[in-house]
Design an enzyme around this catalytic site. Structure first.
Site, PDB file in Angstrom:
ATOM      1  CE1 TYR B  24      -3.277   2.981   1.806  1.00  0.00           C
ATOM      2  CE2 TYR B  24      -4.002   1.851  -0.171  1.00  0.00           C
ATOM      3  CZ  TYR B  24      -4.140   2.875   0.739  1.00  0.00           C
ATOM      4  OH  TYR B  24      -5.150   3.792   0.573  1.00  0.00           O
ATOM      5  NE  ARG B  30     -11.020   3.514   0.041  1.00  0.00           N
ATOM      6  CZ  ARG B  30     -12.267   3.842   0.305  1.00  0.00           C
ATOM      7  NH1 ARG B  30     -12.869   3.321   1.347  1.00  0.00           N
ATOM      8  NH2 ARG B  30     -12.905   4.677  -0.472  1.00  0.00           N
ATOM      9  CD1 TRP B 126      -8.521  11.765  -0.222  1.00  0.00           C
ATOM     10  CD2 TRP B 126      -6.451  12.440   0.292  1.00  0.00           C
ATOM     11  NE1 TRP B 126      -7.855  10.714   0.368  1.00  0.00           N
ATOM     12  CE2 TRP B 126      -6.601  11.089   0.693  1.00  0.00           C
ATOM     13  CE3 TRP B 126      -5.221  13.075   0.518  1.00  0.00           C
ATOM     14  CZ2 TRP B 126      -5.560  10.377   1.309  1.00  0.00           C
ATOM     15  CZ3 TRP B 126      -4.193  12.359   1.130  1.00  0.00           C
ATOM     16  CH2 TRP B 126      -4.368  11.030   1.521  1.00  0.00           C
TER      17      TRP B 126
END
Lengths: 201, 224
Positions: B24, B30, B126
């Protein structure tokens, strides 16, 4: 046999997958459908104010994919062992992503804006991930995981059965997926359900 | 009678534990739930997060089943994609999924709810303009988080153990902990749990788990 009730709107939406798993498995259940006008009175009874909800002997479970996975596990449609079950979950999540990411495209009213959203969704998600599913079907003998149909295959069927109404060409480059959809659609229980299912909307 | 030497014993032990590599980016996003489950369960894994988006990602992407991360690679031979699927698999393998099929489905339900909360919060997370970010966050809180918390509190009280499912810790508890301790929550969400004292207490309990505490103390600081 446990007493199952599935609560959802009289629509396909997120309720259709659990319904189809029940039918495919030949498991009787009460298919409780209601109109949007009835929803305000029913909402408060649902664990998170949402549907679908599975009612089992008085206990409630919400979230369509938690419901689908539970029913599939109880009736031999979830895969054999932890790793296979995880693979099934993974492919089912791919279909769930199509639904979540396709929703804003479907809901956009402005045709120009919708075209832009559709192009983005198709190029970033739908086409590349359909190619992954197609390759897996080719590699695994026509079903996604293991030796038989699992709820991931049924999720593909439910999604494409619905999508082909507005987008008849969606499977033109996916012969293995088209074959899977046809195979599941030929199941006697599914055929019987589709004959009596309320019309598409 | 010949007893196995210590190196042989250690080799046998290492062979029982699968070799996990979690791919990741160097953010929570996530991937964090998977990391927290592994740390909580005390399961060693390679936390492969040094993925430069421009230099490394184009190559790594082609090896990932769906061209996305997180991905769990097991024993260097098989891969699993989809964050919730990976988290559920790890929870099941390491005793954090619930005690029977119904409990496991309840845990799945709660985790899907948290997944929905993450999706609802992604735009705010974001957003770079701080004023816009605060507005977006407040809207999500009002429209989505607070109504959800009202229901979760009722269920927590009814369950009676302090945990969301059954009598003990499951990945559902960890999922709520992960969501309510994200950087945006920490910065803007001070009042979010005011009307959810039982959930607030559960989140503190998860945070006080020694393995989680140890990980969080040394975890990289990231914006999301």
């Amino acid at each position: 046999m446990p007493q199952y009730k599935l609560h959802y709107f009289n629509l396909h939406g997120m309720g259709e997958l659990p319904r189809m798993i029940f039918h495919y498995a030949g498991v009787p259940f009460e298919d409780v459908r209601f109109e949007p006008s009835e929803w305000p009175q029913l909402k408060a009874n649902m664990p998170f104010g949402q549907v679908p909800v599975l009612e089992l002997d008085g206990k409630l479970l919400s979230q369509s994919y938690a419901i689908a996975r539970y029913i599939a596990r109880q009736h031999g449609l979830a895969g054999q062992g932890d790793w296979e079950q995880a693979q099934v979950d993974m492919y089912a999540d791919c279909i769930k992503d199509f639904m979540i990411n396709g929703r804003p495209v479907h809901d956009e009213q402005d045709p120009e804006k919708q075209k832009v959203l559709m192009t983005k969704f198709a190029s970033e998600k739908l086409i590349p991930h359909m190619a992954v599913l197609e390759a897996q079907l080719a590699k695994n003998g026509g079903v996604l995981v293991g030796k038989g149909v699992t709820w991931a295959d049924i999720a593909c069927y439910a999604f494409f059965n619905h999508a082909t109404v507005k987008h008849p060409d969606i499977l033109k480059d996916s012969p293995n997926m088209a074959a899977l959809v046809s195979q599941i659609g030929s199941n006697d229980n599914i055929k019987k359900y589709l004959e009596t299912r309320p019309a598409y909307h | 009678m010949v007893f196995p030497s210590r190196p042989v014993k250690l080799l046998r032990e290492s062979l029982k534990m699968p070799g996990y590599k979690l791919y990741y980016f160097d953010v929570r996003g996530r991937g964090e739930l998977c990391r927290l489950i592994l740390h909580c369960a005390g399961v060693p894994f390679e936390d492969f997060r040094d993925i430069d988006y421009f230099k490394d990602w184009p190559t790594i992407k082609t090896r990932m089943p769906f061209g996305q991360v997180p991905v769990l690679e097991v024993d260097g031979v098989k891969m699993l994609a989809q964050s919730m699927t990976i988290a559920r698999y790890l929870a099941r393998r390491h005793g954090l999924a619930g005690q029977n099929d119904w409990e496991q489905s309840q845990a799945d339900m709660y985790c899907d709810c948290v997944y929905d909360l993450h999706n609802a919060t992604v735009d705010a997370t974001w957003e770079e303009d701080p004023v816009k970010q605060k507005d977006l966050f407040n809207k999500v809180n009002q429209d989505t988080i607070q109504p959800h918390l009202e229901k979760v509190e009722q269920h927590l009280v009814k369950n009676g153990s302090g945990h969301l499912v059954g009598q003990g810790l499951t990945w559902a508890d960890i999922a709520y902990y992960a969501y309510f301790t994200t950087p945006i929550m920490t910065r803007l969400g001070g009042e979010v749990l005011t009307k959810a004292p039982h959930l607030k207490k559960l989140i503190e309990t998860v945070g006080n788990n020694p393995n989680i505490q140890k990980y969080v103390e040394t975890r990289p600081v990231t914006s999301g």
